[in-house]
Motif scaffolding. Structure first.
Motif, PDB file in Angstrom:
ATOM      1  N   ALA A  55       0.830  -1.211   0.000  1.00 27.07           N
ATOM      2  CA  ALA A  55       0.000   0.000   0.000  1.00 27.07           C
ATOM      3  C   ALA A  55       0.862   1.259   0.000  1.00 27.07           C
ATOM      4  N   LEU A  56       1.970   1.236   0.734  1.00 26.11           N
ATOM      5  CA  LEU A  56       2.840   2.409   0.804  1.00 26.11           C
ATOM      6  C   LEU A  56       3.644   2.592  -0.479  1.00 26.11           C
ATOM      7  N   ARG A  57       4.065   1.491  -1.083  1.00 27.54           N
ATOM      8  CA  ARG A  57       4.912   1.572  -2.268  1.00 27.54           C
ATOM      9  C   ARG A  57       4.116   1.940  -3.503  1.00 27.54           C
ATOM     10  N   HIS A  58       2.958   1.303  -3.677  1.00 31.40           N
ATOM     11  CA  HIS A  58       2.204   1.474  -4.919  1.00 31.40           C
ATOM     12  C   HIS A  58       0.984   2.377  -4.763  1.00 31.40           C
ATOM     13  N   GLY A  59       0.554   2.610  -3.528  1.00 32.55           N
ATOM     14  CA  GLY A  59      -0.627   3.426  -3.304  1.00 32.55           C
ATOM     15  C   GLY A  59      -0.274   4.874  -3.033  1.00 32.55           C
ATOM     16  N   GLY A  60      -1.232   5.598  -2.540  1.00 31.40           N
ATOM     17  CA  GLY A  60      -1.028   6.999  -2.213  1.00 31.40           C
ATOM     18  C   GLY A  60      -2.021   7.411  -1.149  1.00 31.40           C
ATOM     19  N   GLY A  61      -1.849   8.615  -0.611  1.00 31.05           N
ATOM     20  CA  GLY A  61      -2.766   9.121   0.395  1.00 31.05           C
ATOM     21  C   GLY A  61      -2.714   8.317   1.682  1.00 31.05           C
ATOM     22  N   THR A  62      -3.859   8.210   2.325  1.00 32.49           N
ATOM     23  CA  THR A  62      -3.966   7.523   3.611  1.00 32.49           C
ATOM     24  C   THR A  62      -4.120   6.017   3.410  1.00 32.49           C
ATOM     25  N   VAL A  63      -3.382   5.269   4.212  1.00 36.51           N
ATOM     26  CA  VAL A  63      -3.534   3.815   4.232  1.00 36.51           C
ATOM     27  C   VAL A  63      -4.467   3.466   5.388  1.00 36.51           C
ATOM     28  N   THR A  64      -5.578   2.841   5.069  1.00 40.31           N
ATOM     29  CA  THR A  64      -6.589   2.514   6.075  1.00 40.31           C
ATOM     30  C   THR A  64      -6.549   1.027   6.378  1.00 40.31           C
ATOM     31  N   ILE A  65      -6.426   0.702   7.677  1.00 41.08           N
ATOM     32  CA  ILE A  65      -6.427  -0.701   8.115  1.00 41.08           C
ATOM     33  C   ILE A  65      -7.665  -0.916   8.981  1.00 41.08           C
ATOM     34  N   THR A  66      -8.498  -1.831   8.569  1.00 37.94           N
ATOM     35  CA  THR A  66      -9.732  -2.142   9.293  1.00 37.94           C
ATOM     36  C   THR A  66      -9.703  -3.587   9.736  1.00 37.94           C
ATOM     37  N   VAL A  67     -10.046  -3.826  11.004  1.00 37.77           N
ATOM     38  CA  VAL A  67     -10.169  -5.188  11.526  1.00 37.77           C
ATOM     39  C   VAL A  67     -11.508  -5.292  12.236  1.00 37.77           C
TER      40      VAL A  67
END
Length: 359
Positions: free
Chosen positions: A259-271
């Motif tokens: 997510a950090l390498r290929h994504g952008g903006g906020t990384v959201t983790i939901t459990v």
């Protein structure tokens, strides 16, 4: 009495077989040349049937030698049972995988029937390309850190007294980081080997997945990433997992890195907890999503395959393959889709709860 399955096998027609089938009688004359054999060789069944096997199926080895003359199925040692699979060539340049079986009425007796199986070489060549790609990937990924390690250590040994303590520390930190890259690559390759051979070992113990998520995010922010890059949505009262904590750390680490390498903006983790249903027991669902460009729908089915890369930002292309292997080894599932904010969303579910002796 013959079972239904046995009857189906008995009634199976040669043209229904997935592989090419060529059969010759005790005189070496072709009695069967099925539809797949026609497709693979381009030889008409009407031309082949009734003809001597060496003329109906004129195979050559890679050196151009006539295969039937070399193997001599109807002569030679009477103890032979056939020929192992190998790639042979037809006069028009086509290649086929060929296996032969010698059927004898009695041991060491004459050949009463010659059965030849033909398969296309495309799958074999894809496998060979995959292995070649593996070698190339490993060589490329190892070359960069090892070149750095060699360069810095050689420089330090040759000019130790010319550098300040801070310069030495920086170079040694770089060497240490590159050594970690090499270790990680080796670990990934071992994991891939274990997943493919079904030998992935799980050392299970009680695990709190929400605590694992918090620990990963704390490590990333402690390493310099801004805290507002992450959004945690962890439900209260989550059940325990009976899982391998090290392997789950790999799953979380690979998904967050992706997510950090290929994504952008906020990384959201939901459990969140999943209540039990008629189809599955109680579970935990975890999603990792970003706000990047996302993954095109036409390639989503490939993201969990070996060597798939979502962009030009490096990586071995093994991380998501390992994620899938680890999750499925725990009895869970993993999928990919598009997040509500447009980026990629990875979701994995795991069965929750502890074994009876710990409950």
């Amino acid at each position: 009495m013959v079972s239904a399955a046995g009857a189906e096998e008995r009634d199976l027609r040669p043209d229904e077989l997935p592989d090419g089938l060529v059969v010759a009688d005790d005189r070496g004359l072709v009695t069967c040349f099925n539809a797949e054999a026609v497709r693979l060789t381009g030889i008409a069944a009407a031309t082949a049937i009734g003809a001597p096997i060496d003329r109906a199926l004129p195979l050559e080895d890679p050196e151009g030698r006539r295969w039937w003359r070399l193997t001599d199925p109807y002569g030679g040692l009477a103890t032979r049972s056939g020929q192992p699979e190998r790639i042979l060539r037809l006069p028009d340049g086509r290649t086929v995988l060929v296996t032969a079986r010698y059927v004898r009425v009695r041991p060491a007796g004459p050949v009463s029937r010659l059965v030849v199986a033909l398969r296309g070489t495309a799958a074999r060549r894809r496998s060979e390309r995959t292995e070649a790609e593996l070698v190339a990937t490993v060589a490329h990924e190892l070359r960069s850190p090892l070149t750095s390690v060699k360069g810095f250590t050689a420089t330090l040994l040759d000019k130790w007294d010319r550098f300040t303590d801070d310069q030495k520390r920086l170079m040694l930190q770089t060497v240490d980081s590159d050594a970690d890259r090499v270790t990680r690559l080796i670990t990934e390759l071992l994991d891939v080997s274990r997943i493919e051979s079904g030998r992935l070992e799980l050392r299970r113990e009680p695990v709190r997945l929400d605590e694992s998520v918090r620990r990963h995010v704390a490590g990333l922010t402690g390493g310099g990433l801004p805290a507002d890059r992450f959004e945690l949505r962890l439900a209260d009262g989550l059940p325990w997992l009976w899982a391998d904590p090290g392997k789950l750390d790999q799953v979380l680490g690979n998904l967050l890195e992706n997510a950090l390498r290929h994504g952008g903006g906020t990384v959201t983790i939901t459990v969140r907890a999943l209540p039990p249903t008629d189809d599955r027991p109680e579970g935990l669902e975890t999603t990792v999503s970003d706000e990047g460009a996302g993954i095109p729908e036409d390639v989503m089915h490939r993201v969990f395959t070996r060597f798939w890369r979502g962009g030009a930002r490096g990586g071995t292309g093994l991380g998501l393959y390992i994620v899938k292997g680890i999750v499925e080894a725990h009895g869970g599932t993993v999928s990919v889709g598009r997040s509500a904010r447009g980026g990629a969303r990875f979701r994995f579910t795991l069965p929750a709860g502890l074994p009876a002796f710990l409950a």
